[in-house]
Design a protein around this motif. Structure first.
Motif, PDB file in Angstrom:
ATOM      1  N   ILE A   1       0.832  -1.207   0.000  1.00  9.66           N
ATOM      2  CA  ILE A   1       0.000   0.000   0.000  1.00  9.66           C
ATOM      3  C   ILE A   1       0.863   1.252   0.000  1.00  9.66           C
ATOM      4  N   ARG A   2       1.927   1.222   0.791  1.00  6.91           N
ATOM      5  CA  ARG A   2       2.831   2.379   0.852  1.00  6.91           C
ATOM      6  C   ARG A   2       3.500   2.613  -0.508  1.00  6.91           C
TER       7      ARG A   2
ATOM      8  N   LEU B   1       4.524   5.641  -5.274  1.00  5.46           N
ATOM      9  CA  LEU B   1       5.046   5.560  -6.636  1.00  5.46           C
ATOM     10  C   LEU B   1       4.023   5.947  -7.692  1.00  5.46           C
ATOM     11  N   LEU B   2       2.735   5.695  -7.425  1.00  8.54           N
ATOM     12  CA  LEU B   2       1.713   5.983  -8.432  1.00  8.54           C
ATOM     13  C   LEU B   2       0.865   7.195  -8.091  1.00  8.54           C
TER      14      LEU B   2
ATOM     15  N   GLY C   1      -1.157  10.141   6.273  1.00  9.96           N
ATOM     16  CA  GLY C   1      -1.002  10.961   5.086  1.00  9.96           C
ATOM     17  C   GLY C   1      -0.328  10.256   3.931  1.00  9.96           C
ATOM     18  N   VAL C   2      -0.057   8.953   4.077  1.00  8.33           N
ATOM     19  CA  VAL C   2       0.583   8.193   2.992  1.00  8.33           C
ATOM     20  C   VAL C   2      -0.421   7.918   1.881  1.00  8.33           C
ATOM     21  N   VAL C   3      -1.605   7.460   2.243  1.00  8.31           N
ATOM     22  CA  VAL C   3      -2.669   7.193   1.278  1.00  8.31           C
ATOM     23  C   VAL C   3      -3.529   8.447   1.152  1.00  8.31           C
ATOM     24  N   PRO C   4      -3.696   8.970  -0.058  1.00  9.88           N
ATOM     25  CA  PRO C   4      -4.497  10.186  -0.223  1.00  9.88           C
ATOM     26  C   PRO C   4      -5.962   9.968   0.146  1.00  9.88           C
ATOM     27  N   ALA C   5      -6.598  11.009   0.639  1.00 12.79           N
ATOM     28  CA  ALA C   5      -8.035  10.956   0.898  1.00 12.79           C
ATOM     29  C   ALA C   5      -8.772  10.663  -0.400  1.00 12.79           C
ATOM     30  N   GLY C   6      -9.830   9.877  -0.304  1.00 16.68           N
ATOM     31  CA  GLY C   6     -10.642   9.566  -1.474  1.00 16.68           C
ATOM     32  C   GLY C   6     -10.250   8.305  -2.202  1.00 16.68           C
ATOM     33  N   VAL C   7      -9.056   7.771  -1.937  1.00 17.23           N
ATOM     34  CA  VAL C   7      -8.636   6.511  -2.548  1.00 17.23           C
ATOM     35  C   VAL C   7      -9.317   5.356  -1.812  1.00 17.23           C
ATOM     36  N   ARG C   8      -9.828   4.420  -2.548  1.00 13.84           N
ATOM     37  CA  ARG C   8     -10.530   3.286  -1.940  1.00 13.84           C
ATOM     38  C   ARG C   8      -9.609   2.088  -1.739  1.00 13.84           C
TER      39      ARG C   8
ATOM     40  N   LEU D   1       5.901  -0.762 -11.156  1.00 11.37           N
ATOM     41  CA  LEU D   1       5.006   0.285 -10.663  1.00 11.37           C
ATOM     42  C   LEU D   1       5.382   1.642 -11.254  1.00 11.37           C
ATOM     43  N   ARG D   2       6.662   1.905 -11.339  1.00 12.23           N
ATOM     44  CA  ARG D   2       7.105   3.181 -11.916  1.00 12.23           C
ATOM     45  C   ARG D   2       6.714   3.291 -13.384  1.00 12.23           C
ATOM     46  N   ALA D   3       6.714   2.170 -14.097  1.00 18.80           N
ATOM     47  CA  ALA D   3       6.326   2.201 -15.511  1.00 18.80           C
ATOM     48  C   ALA D   3       4.874   2.642 -15.673  1.00 18.80           C
ATOM     49  N   HIS D   4       3.995   2.197 -14.756  1.00 18.02           N
ATOM     50  CA  HIS D   4       2.615   2.685 -14.790  1.00 18.02           C
ATOM     51  C   HIS D   4       2.585   4.209 -14.700  1.00 18.02           C
TER      52      HIS D   4
END
Length: 357
Positions: A28-29, A34-35, A121-128, A347-350
């Motif tokens: 998750i982190r 990265l994305l 604060g690692v995962v942005p608000a609104g992400v499921r 992940l970086r390629a995405h």
């Protein structure tokens, strides 16, 4: 690396499910860092026993009275016993009480990690938080003998829906997204080609192939609460990073999707289709012209591959853009069985080829 001049830039990325990291927090982190804004949903990477998709289910189901293993010697795959199953002689399949399948327990534990990282604060608000579930066709078709599938499928389907209900009861609906993984369905659709490769094709245990698959998919969509997002991953397998059959083109994927869209009792938030690494030709993508993609549904094309990264993805994006005007990017399946040292680059390629939302 930026997109080559003139190459359309897809919007958004999807992590299909499995990610080759050791635990949910690392997955998750990494996904969030990265994305970033390219993701609307983040899975836990299908860590632990789920690393090989449904291969852990025989170990779970064999604990039920009335179900037994086929064969005397375990078939070991990294600690899991992959031997198939059967309903024991003299047992009425409808009477079997299956134990919890493990999906709800894993999702609830990983959601706690997800929520904690969001508070930091690692995962942005609104992400499921994305939870991937198999279908009853997958598990029953993969592990039970043909003559028993019609009887045991309703039993497994009921157990799977209990897992879904437990997940929906424990995780706030505005934080949750459910993905149904459809892979054995495409073995059934492509059974002639599968058999031609010397494999044991999975025959349908109902009447007409397409109507049976559409009805099951519509039911799966409808069982997800209306305020929980639902998506579908259409899959040609990922054993040893290889499809069980290489799709000739997107025609059967489009047919499956259009049937789902027409029959679903609720909106589909996203749909994922695989793109083999060697396919950057018009012929593969041309059937996408017939895709009846609803305005509210995001399409993700699995055209990011670890072997050629952003460069190869850009070639496939350029071709796909001639046939469909809006889509995001993904890998063709989960990347949980890719080499561990390739995960970050993948992940970086995405992120390199997809615009954020």
């Amino acid at each position: 690396m930026s997109q080559p001049h003139g190459t359309p830039q897809p919007q958004g990325a999807l992590l299909v499910g499995s990610v080759n990291y050791p635990d949910a927090e690392t997955t998750i982190r990494a996904a969030a860092e990265l994305l970033g804004g390219a993701l609307k949903r983040i899975p836990d990477g299908e860590v632990g026993d789920r690393f090989h998709w449904i291969l852990f289910q025989p170990d779970v189901l064999a604990r039920a009275a009335g179900i037994e293993r086929v064969g005397d010697e375990p078939i070991r795959v990294q600690g899991l016993d992959a031997r198939p199953l059967r309903v024991a002689d003299g047992v009425d399949a409808a009477s079997i009480q299956l134990p919890p399948l493990g999906y709800a327990a894993a999702a609830i534990a990983s959601y706690d990690v997800f929520a904690g990282l969001r508070e930091q604060g690692v995962v942005p608000a609104g992400v499921r938080f994305q939870v991937s579930l198999p279908t009853s066709v997958a598990v029953v078709g993969a592990f039970f003998p043909p003559e028993q599938r019609a009887a045991i499928e309703p039993v497994y389907r009921a157990a799977l829906f209990r897992e879904l209900d437990a997940i929906a009861a424990a995780i706030p609906h505005d934080d949750l997204a459910i993905q149904w993984d459809n892979a054995v369905e495409f073995q059934i659709i492509e059974q002639a080609d599968y058999a031609a490769r010397g494999k044991g094709a999975v025959e349908p245990w109902w009447g007409e192939v397409w109507s049976g698959l559409t009805a099951r998919s519509a039911e799966q969509a409808g069982r997800v609460p209306a305020d929980v997002e639902v998506g579908f991953h259409l899959c040609y397998g990922d054993a040893g990073e290889k499809h069980f059959v290489e799709p000739v083109d997107t025609a059967n994927l489009v047919r499956f999707a259009n049937g789902l869209f027409a029959a679903s009792p609720r909106p589909i938030a996203w749909l994922h289709m695989p793109v083999p690494i060697e396919r950057d030709d018009d012929a593969y993508f041309e059937p996408l012209r017939e895709l009846a993609l609803p305005a509210e549904t995001e399409l993700y094309l699995g055209l990011v591959h670890r072997e050629d990264g952003a460069e190869g993805a850009s070639r496939r994006i350029a071709t796909a853009s001639r046939f469909v005007d809006r889509f995001g990017v993904a890998t063709e399946c989960g990347c949980g069985r890719a080499p561990a040292d390739a995960t970050e680059g993948l992940l970086r390629a995405h992120a390199q080829v997809a615009a954020p939302w």
